[in-house]
Design a protein around this motif. Structure first.
Motif, short mmCIF file in Angstrom:
data_model
loop_
_atom_site.label_atom_id
_atom_site.label_comp_id
_atom_site.label_asym_id
_atom_site.label_seq_id
_atom_site.Cartn_x
_atom_site.Cartn_y
_atom_site.Cartn_z
N LYS A 1 4.92 -11.06 2.70
CA LYS A 1 4.75 -11.46 1.35
C LYS A 1 3.90 -10.60 0.55
O LYS A 1 4.00 -10.17 -0.38
N LEU A 2 2.52 -10.33 1.20
CA LEU A 2 1.57 -9.69 0.71
C LEU A 2 1.95 -8.10 0.43
O LEU A 2 1.57 -7.51 -0.52
N SER B 1 4.27 -8.00 -2.73
CA SER B 1 3.49 -8.11 -4.08
C SER B 1 2.44 -7.09 -4.13
O SER B 1 1.88 -6.84 -5.36
N ASN B 2 2.19 -6.25 -3.14
CA ASN B 2 1.26 -5.20 -3.23
C ASN B 2 1.94 -3.87 -2.67
O ASN B 2 1.34 -3.16 -1.50
N HIS C 1 1.59 -0.86 -3.40
CA HIS C 1 0.70 0.56 -3.20
C HIS C 1 -0.14 0.32 -1.92
O HIS C 1 -0.85 1.41 -1.61
N LEU C 2 -0.06 -0.71 -1.38
CA LEU C 2 -0.95 -0.68 -0.19
C LEU C 2 -0.09 -0.56 1.10
O LEU C 2 1.06 -0.82 1.34
N ASP D 1 -2.93 -1.94 6.50
CA ASP D 1 -3.99 -2.47 5.76
C ASP D 1 -3.97 -3.85 5.70
O ASP D 1 -4.83 -4.52 5.71
N VAL E 1 -11.10 -2.87 5.57
CA VAL E 1 -9.91 -2.15 5.16
C VAL E 1 -10.27 -0.97 4.11
O VAL E 1 -9.51 0.10 3.89
N LEU F 1 -7.66 -9.62 -3.30
CA LEU F 1 -6.66 -9.95 -1.99
C LEU F 1 -7.02 -11.21 -1.29
O LEU F 1 -6.12 -11.88 -0.84
N THR G 1 -5.59 -13.80 -3.10
CA THR G 1 -3.96 -13.84 -3.02
C THR G 1 -3.65 -14.58 -1.45
O THR G 1 -2.60 -15.34 -1.47
N GLU H 1 -1.35 -17.65 -1.57
CA GLU H 1 0.05 -17.64 -0.86
C GLU H 1 -0.03 -19.24 0.45
O GLU H 1 0.91 -19.67 0.27
#
Lengths: 92, 100
Positions: A9-10, A13-14, A16-17, A21, B19, B29, B32, B36
């Motif tokens: 899920k992350l 929504s991201n 660009h990563l 990471d 990271v 993050l 987030t 979630e």
């Protein structure tokens, strides 16, 4: 939702990563919480909840099969208390 | 053993170091991740994090409570509560002997 679904899920929504990471990010968060509890510290995440350890004193337990008494030594158990904001969102 | 509290700030710092994203993005993050997890619980889903523990929702039906100070009976409305069940890995880590 499992840890891998959370990671997925992350990543969605991201975009660009790197997924690598995001895996490190998620692992770091739970490792930090675990380590804090291991050291006897509290973890306070406002709105989500707090983690703490509670002491359980030594007691005499019983083997349920044989009925024999067994000494159970003192131990610490992790404990979670839901934050106010999350509690309200669960019940609005 | 000093009693310290871990908060979002320390989580953000750890993510920043591990990271290598900016502090701002690390903070977002962390938020987030918590968001979630909260949303899944609000939807009624359980959240299972292997080697950490699982969060499940339990439905509580209405019951009669009492104001402990006045003794007056009050109905406690039905509600949903979060139950955290720590994994065996976490439980044994907390009880393993170590230098703190």
């Amino acid at each position: 939702m499992t840890k891998s679904e959370l990671i997925l899920k992350l990543s969605e929504s991201n975009p660009h990563l790197y997924q690598r990471d995001i895996e490190i990010l998620v692992a770091t968060i739970f490792e930090e919480i675990s380590y804090a509890l291991e050291c006897g510290n509290r973890v306070e995440l406002r709105g989500f909840g707090t983690f703490a350890t509670k002491k359980r004193g030594a007691r005499t337990g019983r083997n349920p099969r044989t009925g024999d008494s067994v000494p159970v030594s003192e131990k610490f158990v992790p404990f979670f208390k839901t934050g106010k904001q999350l509690r309200e969102k669960l019940n609005h | 053993m000093a009693e310290d509290t871990l908060t979002r700030a320390e989580l953000t710092e750890a993510v920043y170091e591990e990271v290598g994203l900016s502090r701002n993005e690390s903070a977002e993050l962390v938020e987030t991740v918590l968001g979630e997890m909260s949303n899944a619980l609000i939807r009624g889903e359980s959240v299972k994090i292997s080697s950490f523990g699982s969060f499940t929702i339990r439905n509580k039906s209405e019951r009669i409570g009492r104001n402990p100070k006045t003794g007056v009976e009050v109905p406690i409305t039905p509600r949903r509560v979060v139950i955290f069940k720590p994994s065996h890995v976490l439980k044994s880590r907390i009880n393993s002997p170590q230098d703190k």
